[in-house]
Write an enzyme that holds these catalytic residues in place. Structure first.
Site, PDB file in Angstrom:
ATOM      1  N   THR A   1       0.857  -1.191   0.000  1.00 39.18           N
ATOM      2  CA  THR A   1       0.000   0.000   0.000  1.00 39.18           C
ATOM      3  C   THR A   1       0.888   1.234   0.000  1.00 39.18           C
ATOM      4  OG1 THR A   1      -1.780   1.179   1.158  1.00 39.18           O
ATOM      5  CG2 THR A   1      -0.201  -0.007   2.536  1.00 39.18           C
TER       6      THR A   1
ATOM      7  N   HIS B   1       2.984 -11.456  14.224  1.00 42.46           N
ATOM      8  CA  HIS B   1       4.127 -11.961  15.002  1.00 42.46           C
ATOM      9  C   HIS B   1       3.997 -13.449  15.309  1.00 42.46           C
ATOM     10  CE1 HIS B   1       7.757 -11.635  17.073  1.00 42.46           C
ATOM     11  NE2 HIS B   1       7.452 -10.830  18.074  1.00 42.46           N
TER      12      HIS B   1
END
Length: 410
Positions: free
Chosen positions: A329, A381
């Site tokens: 993006t 994560h």
């Protein structure tokens, strides 16, 4: 007689909202002709009739939510002449009515009318009847004005006008009300909001940053852009192809960034389909550039330009949106200096590009003014460790700052 049903759209799409009926009861329809436009979570889809005939019944209105497999219209036997006779009868009746009563002047919409949520057919009927759409009381609990509300307007008891409500004195000790505007979220905006919330709640999302000296890639682009355009039929050389190629090389090196979680399994995608975020009036969409590891810079630039145009013209198909293993993006086109983008769906990470800004930087023992860009990697994560996320961004930084290496990678 044949029924028009909501067809299978995509694996994850089970319903949609009728945005526009192209046909009304009594209209002739040909086999394969578009009958309505359906707004889904991802794209707008035009639904066709499988049989020729005359529309004998509409089972849902504009603004209604319908499910896959639901019957939404009925096509009866007949052709153009039958529908024409019906239309002639309606016109004759309308003419008789006009002869015995003065015609209503079309109502001009003002600012209040523009704020009303109404179907196109309701607005059209209100204009024909000379009724202000803002004076109509909707029966829909969501506040959507439909054509039957316009038809029933003259028979409904008149409610206190908005002008009178504004003039009414506030109750003692009550603070005066401030003006507000309520607007129903589009189906796509509701979906975007839900998915963003789902991602933030269901991933262990972190963001890491780095910065890139854009000097070399800007100079290379300046030197090569004219010859590139000549060799590739007018295709312009932009920064997105450089970052797409750099991200693809980094995904090869760090496969966890190109993965996702399915239950207790990691799914490592051995392909490189990069979603490119595109801003539209209805919200952000992320069409996919396929097989970026096998495409040239020109092919990537062509694909991005074509998908962006389709997005702005509302012509994206479900295939254009399906899949995608990683997303890029570019908030820099709006002037964003730094941001923490949100991961796209079930993907493991998203790369955020930002605006190029000249800043003083240390070059050896000297301070120089260089065009710099911050980049961000938001990642899950649970899949990606900190060392991998930092290494991923460092790989992109090194390739963009040494674009000749990037060309070899490509």
């Amino acid at each position: 007689m044949a029924e028009i049903i909501v067809p299978e759209l995509a694996e994850s799409i089970t319903e949609g909202t009728i945005s526009t009926w192209f046909k009304q009861v009594g209209d002739t329809v040909e086999k394969g002709e578009n009958v309505l436009e359906l707004e889904t979570d991802k794209v707008n889809v035009e639904i066709v009739s499988e049989e020729a005939g005359v529309i004998s019944e509409l089972k849902a209105e504009e603004g209604d939510t319908v499910e896959v497999g639901q019957v939404i219209a009925v096509v009866g036997e007949g052709s153009g002449p039958a529908a024409d006779k019906k239309e002639e009868a309606k016109e004759e009746k309308s003419k008789e009515t006009k002869d015995s009563a003065p015609a209503a002047e079309p109502a001009e919409e003002d600012e209040n009318d523009e704020l009303v949520v109404a179907t196109p057919s309701a607005r059209k009927l209100a204009r024909e009847k000379g009724i202000k759409i803002s004076d109509i009381n909707p029966t829909d609990p969501r506040g959507l004005v439909r054509s039957q509300d316009v038809e029933n307007h003259g028979n409904a008891p008149k409610a206190e006008s908005k002008q009178e409500e504004k003039k009414a004195a506030p109750k003692a000790d009550a603070a005066p009300e401030k003006p507000v505007r309520r607007e129903k979220m589009s189906r796509r905006r509701q979906t975007i909001a839900k998915r963003l919330l789902d991602v933030s709640q269901n991933t262990a999302m972190l963001t890491t940053f780095n910065e890139i000296d854009m000097t070399n890639v800007m100079e290379l682009r300046k030197r090569k852009k004219e010859s590139f355009q000549e060799r590739n039929d007018g295709t312009r050389l932009g920064f997105m192809s450089f970052f797409t190629k750099a991200a693809t090389a980094a995904l090869r090196k760090y496969p966890a960034v190109n993965a996702e979680i399915d239950g207790t399994d990691f799914i490592y995608k051995e392909f490189f389909d990069v979603s490119i975020a595109v801003s539209t009036d209805e919200g952000l969409v992320v069409p996919v550039v396929r097989d970026t590891d096998r495409k040239t810079f020109a092919e990537i630039e062509n694909d991005i330009a074509e998908l962006a145009k389709k997005a702005k013209d509302k012509k994206l198909s479900l295939d254009d949106m399906a899949g995608g293993s990683f997303t890029i993006t570019n908030g820099g086109v709006f002037g964003s200096l730094m941001s923490t983008p949100i991961i796209n769906g079930t993907q493991a990470a998203i790369l955020g590009m930002h605006t190029i800004q000249k800043r003083p930087v240390a070059v050896g023992d000297d301070i120089e003014i260089r065009p710099m860009m911050y980049i961000a990697l938001s990642y899950d994560h649970r899949i990606i460790d900190g060392a991998e996320s930092v290494g991923f961004l460092k790989t992109i930084k090194e390739l963009i700052e040494n674009p000749e290496d990037l060309l070899l990678e490509g």
